[in-house]
Structure formats: structure tokens, C-alpha cells
Write an enzyme that holds these catalytic residues in place. Structure first.
Site, short mmCIF file in Angstrom:
data_model
loop_
_atom_site.label_atom_id
_atom_site.label_comp_id
_atom_site.label_asym_id
_atom_site.label_seq_id
_atom_site.Cartn_x
_atom_site.Cartn_y
_atom_site.Cartn_z
N TYR A 204 -2.39 -3.01 -10.64
CA TYR A 204 -2.38 -2.56 -9.40
C TYR A 204 -1.57 -3.81 -8.55
O TYR A 204 -0.72 -3.40 -7.81
CB TYR A 204 -3.84 -2.68 -8.83
CG TYR A 204 -3.99 -2.56 -7.54
CD1 TYR A 204 -3.82 -1.40 -6.76
CD2 TYR A 204 -4.19 -3.79 -6.57
CE1 TYR A 204 -3.88 -1.21 -5.25
CE2 TYR A 204 -4.35 -3.56 -5.15
CZ TYR A 204 -4.30 -2.30 -4.60
OH TYR A 204 -4.30 -2.30 -3.26
N SER B 164 0.60 -1.39 -0.08
CA SER B 164 0.09 -0.15 0.04
C SER B 164 0.77 1.32 -0.15
O SER B 164 0.46 2.30 -0.30
CB SER B 164 -0.97 0.08 1.17
OG SER B 164 -1.99 -0.91 1.01
N LYS C 195 0.53 3.27 -3.01
CA LYS C 195 -0.73 4.07 -3.27
C LYS C 195 -0.46 5.72 -3.26
O LYS C 195 -0.87 6.48 -4.22
CB LYS C 195 -1.78 4.02 -2.37
CG LYS C 195 -2.46 2.56 -2.18
CD LYS C 195 -3.23 2.15 -1.06
CE LYS C 195 -3.76 0.86 -1.23
NZ LYS C 195 -4.49 0.29 0.00
N VAL D 176 0.77 -3.90 3.85
CA VAL D 176 0.93 -5.20 4.65
C VAL D 176 2.18 -6.10 4.39
O VAL D 176 2.33 -7.10 5.07
CB VAL D 176 -0.20 -5.91 3.90
CG1 VAL D 176 -1.60 -5.41 4.49
CG2 VAL D 176 -0.10 -6.15 2.40
N TYR E 192 -4.46 3.74 7.79
CA TYR E 192 -5.72 3.12 7.68
C TYR E 192 -6.47 3.58 8.80
O TYR E 192 -6.35 4.64 9.37
CB TYR E 192 -5.51 1.55 7.69
CG TYR E 192 -4.84 1.28 6.50
CD1 TYR E 192 -5.65 1.32 5.16
CD2 TYR E 192 -3.45 0.93 6.36
CE1 TYR E 192 -4.99 1.08 4.02
CE2 TYR E 192 -2.90 0.61 5.10
CZ TYR E 192 -3.52 0.66 4.07
OH TYR E 192 -3.01 0.62 2.75
O1 DON Z 1 -4.66 -4.52 -2.09
C1 DON Z 1 -3.92 -5.30 -1.22
O2 DON Z 1 -4.56 -5.83 -0.54
C2 DON Z 1 -2.37 -5.13 -1.30
N1 DON Z 1 -1.83 -5.22 -2.43
C3 DON Z 1 -2.23 -4.05 -0.58
C4 DON Z 1 -2.86 -3.96 0.97
C5 DON Z 1 -1.96 -2.97 1.80
O3 DON Z 1 -0.92 -3.01 1.78
C6 DON Z 1 -2.86 -2.53 2.86
N2 DON Z 1 -1.87 -2.03 3.96
N3 DON Z 1 -2.01 -1.94 5.09
#
Ligand code: DON
Length: 309
Positions: A193, A65, A68, A263, A245
């Protein structure tokens, strides 16, 4: 006062490492599960080109994330602020990062902000280019410029692993396509993505990205303006309001360092006007943020008085 030596940092890293046993490595993307629970690394990068680091600093990890922030900067450069924010909002949510709930209750079904998955998927769909390859190449070029490291590439195994299991993200896209927020082919968007999320870096690269944002988008070494100042300001503000978040409010009070987590255990942080912070610690807390990383940022903030508030 800023930290001066690797030794000072190492002491903090070892103290924060004690918390990593209490977290859990992400497993919903199968390839992330092989990470080492107790890894923790930290780099600080200053505008005078000094970088200090401690912990498992050679370990590579994927942005997840954190990407982003970069995709948002690129999409605004491509489409302009007005077009981007017609399709994605600017407000924090109290929901988990992958929640679909608010899309159903908001009219139009526009995601609340670009840091949740729904918003990030819309943003990624707005990156200019005639193919996935070209769009990804443009995002990688931005990462290369900000890190001054042109060897950065995609971890294709992580990308494939997420592509094969991204059912929730597919449903967010189809929902938004139905409501005219997302256009084009959903499978292509998910491919772009998941590859964007799988850009592979070290904590040192991450810290340099933070330093460029802290310095209003300009590389202090070359004096090149990589991002317009206004866009750097927008992404930094989202890092404060939505970067951690549904823990962003508490984090702003306890730490006060604009940050964005992923994540994989990555955290990008910055303290204007001169410091970038890169952290990797794959054991996550219940909100999906690196448990050791959050502890480290708390300690750094207190010891060096880094809160921007
Ligand atoms: O979209 C997803 O689920 C992951 N590629 C990225 C999510 C993420 O890193 C959320 N972080 N806390």
C-alpha cells in the site's frame, strides 16, 4: 467550451496560487514535508491527444490517495465486482479519510467505501499476484498504459517514510484482520500500500489517466480498451461520491467535476467524454485536499461550464 491555450490556464493558476499560503503541506508522512508550499501546476488532456499545461509542470509528486482509484480498478478486474464489494461498501462517510470510528459501529466491520484508508487497504489486499513485487508490477503496468509513460516508478524515499510511520493504517488492518475482512500478512499489505501511494507522476501523467477514464477506459490513440467500461463507470462514480473525502458533497455542488485527491496535493479530475485534469498543489486545506487545486477546479468549472450536473 473548453480551454484552448497554455496562457489561459496560466492566468487561472496564478490566481489560484495566491491561496496556497493559507494551506499546509502534509507532515504526518515526513518525506512529504519537503514539498514547496507555493507550487501549483495544472494539465488538461483531451481525447484528441492535445495537452495544455501551466505552472510548475515539471514537478513530480506521489499519487497518495489518487492511487486508490487505480488499485480499485485493478482489484475489480482481478476479482470481479461481487467479490470486491463483499468486503468493501459503496457509501460515502462524513468522516476523515483515516478514521477508524465506523469500523467499530458497522456490523460486519466492512469499510464503507474504497476511497477511505480502511477500504483502500482491503482493495489493495485483493490485487492478484504471488509477491509484493508482482502485485506492484501489475499496478504500475496499468499506470504505464493509462499514462502512455513506461518510465513511471516508485519514490522509494516517500514509500519508506510512510512505511515507518503508518501506525494508524496498521491498526485499521489489524482490526479488519480480526474481523475476517483482511487476509494475509499485515506488514506485507502495508508495504504494498505504501509503495502504491508512492507512485511518482507529473500533472501531465495524471491528466492522461483522467482522459482515459473520461473516455470510458479506452485509449483513443491506440483504441485499446485498458479498462472495461463498467469498471471505469464504477471508479468515476466513487470519485463523485467519495473522492474529496468529507468535502465530497460541497465539492460536487460547487465544482461538479469527478475528482480524487491525495495528501501529496495531487488531484485527478475528469469531465466525460473527453477531458482529463491533473493538478499538483501540496498546500492542503483543513480536509486534506489541495487548497490551490480546489480553487483551480472551481475556476475551471465556472469559466468553462464543466460541472457534470
Ligand atoms: O494512507 C495514507 O495516509 C496516505 N498514503 C494516503 C492518504 C491520502 O492521500 C489521503 N488524502 N487526502
Amino acid at each position: 467550451m473548453y480551454c484552448e491555450t497554455d496562457e489561459e490556464l496560466l492566468e487561472l493558476v496564478e490566481r489560484a496560487r495566491k491561496y496556497t499560503d493559507q494551506g499546509k503541506v502534509a507532515s504526518y508522512i515526513p518525506a512529504l514535508e519537503r514539498a514547496d508550499q507555493n507550487d501549483l501546476s495544472l494539465a488538461l488532456y483531451y481525447t484528441d491527444d492535445k495537452c495544455i499545461k501551466a505552472g510548475d509542470v515539471e514537478k513530480k509528486f506521489t499519487l497518495q490517495s489518487v492511487s486508490k482509484v487505480l488499485a480499485l480498478a485493478l482489484a475489480i478486474m482481478d476479482r470481479g465486482e461481487n467479490e470486491v464489494f463483499q468486503k468493501v461498501g459503496m457509501e460515502p462517510t462524513g468522516d476523515p479519510f483515516n478514521s477508524i470510528a465506523k469500523l467499530e459501529t458497522q456490523i460486519p466491520a466492512k469499510p464503507l467505501n474504497p476511497m477511505i484508508n480502511a477500504g483502500a487497504l482491503v482493495v489493495t489486499s485483493m490485487i492478484s499476484g504471488t509477491s509484493i513485487h508482482e502485485k506492484l508490477g501489475r499496478l504500475l503496468a496499468l499506470v504505464h498504459d493509462m499514462t502512455n509513460n513506461s518510465s513511471i516508478d516508485i519514490d522509494l524515499e516517500v514509500a519508506k517514510s510512510e512505511f515507518e510511520t503508518a501506525h494508524l493504517n496498521r491498526s485499521l488492518c489489524y482490526f479488519m484482520k480480526q474481523h475476517g475482512i483482511v487476509e494475509g500478512d499485515v506488514e506485507e499489505l502495508i508495504e504494498l500500500y505504501t509503495k502504491q501511494c508512492a507512485i511518482q507522476v507529473t500533472c501531465y501523467d495524471l491528466a492522461r489517466i483522467g482522459m482515459i477514464l473520461a473516455n470510458k477506459g479506452t485509449d483513443p490513440k491506440t483504441k485499446r480498451k485498458i479498462l472495461p467500461e463498467r469498471i471505469a463507470t464504477i471508479v468515476k462514480t466513487f470519485m463523485v461520491t467519495c473522492g474529496m473525502y468529507n468535502a465530497s458533497g460541497e465539492f460536487a455542488i460547487q465544482v461538479g467535476i469527478p475528482s480524487k485527491s491525495g495528501v501529496s496535493g495531487a488531484i485527478l479530475g475528469l469531465v466525460p467524454p473527453s477531458l482529463g485534469i491533473g493538478i499538483y498543489g501540496p498546500a492542503l486545506n483543513e480536509k486534506g485536499n489541495s487548497i490551490g487545486g480546489v480553487k483551480l477546479l472551481e475556476m475551471l468549472s465556472q469559466r468553462y461550464d464543466l460541472s457534470i450536473f
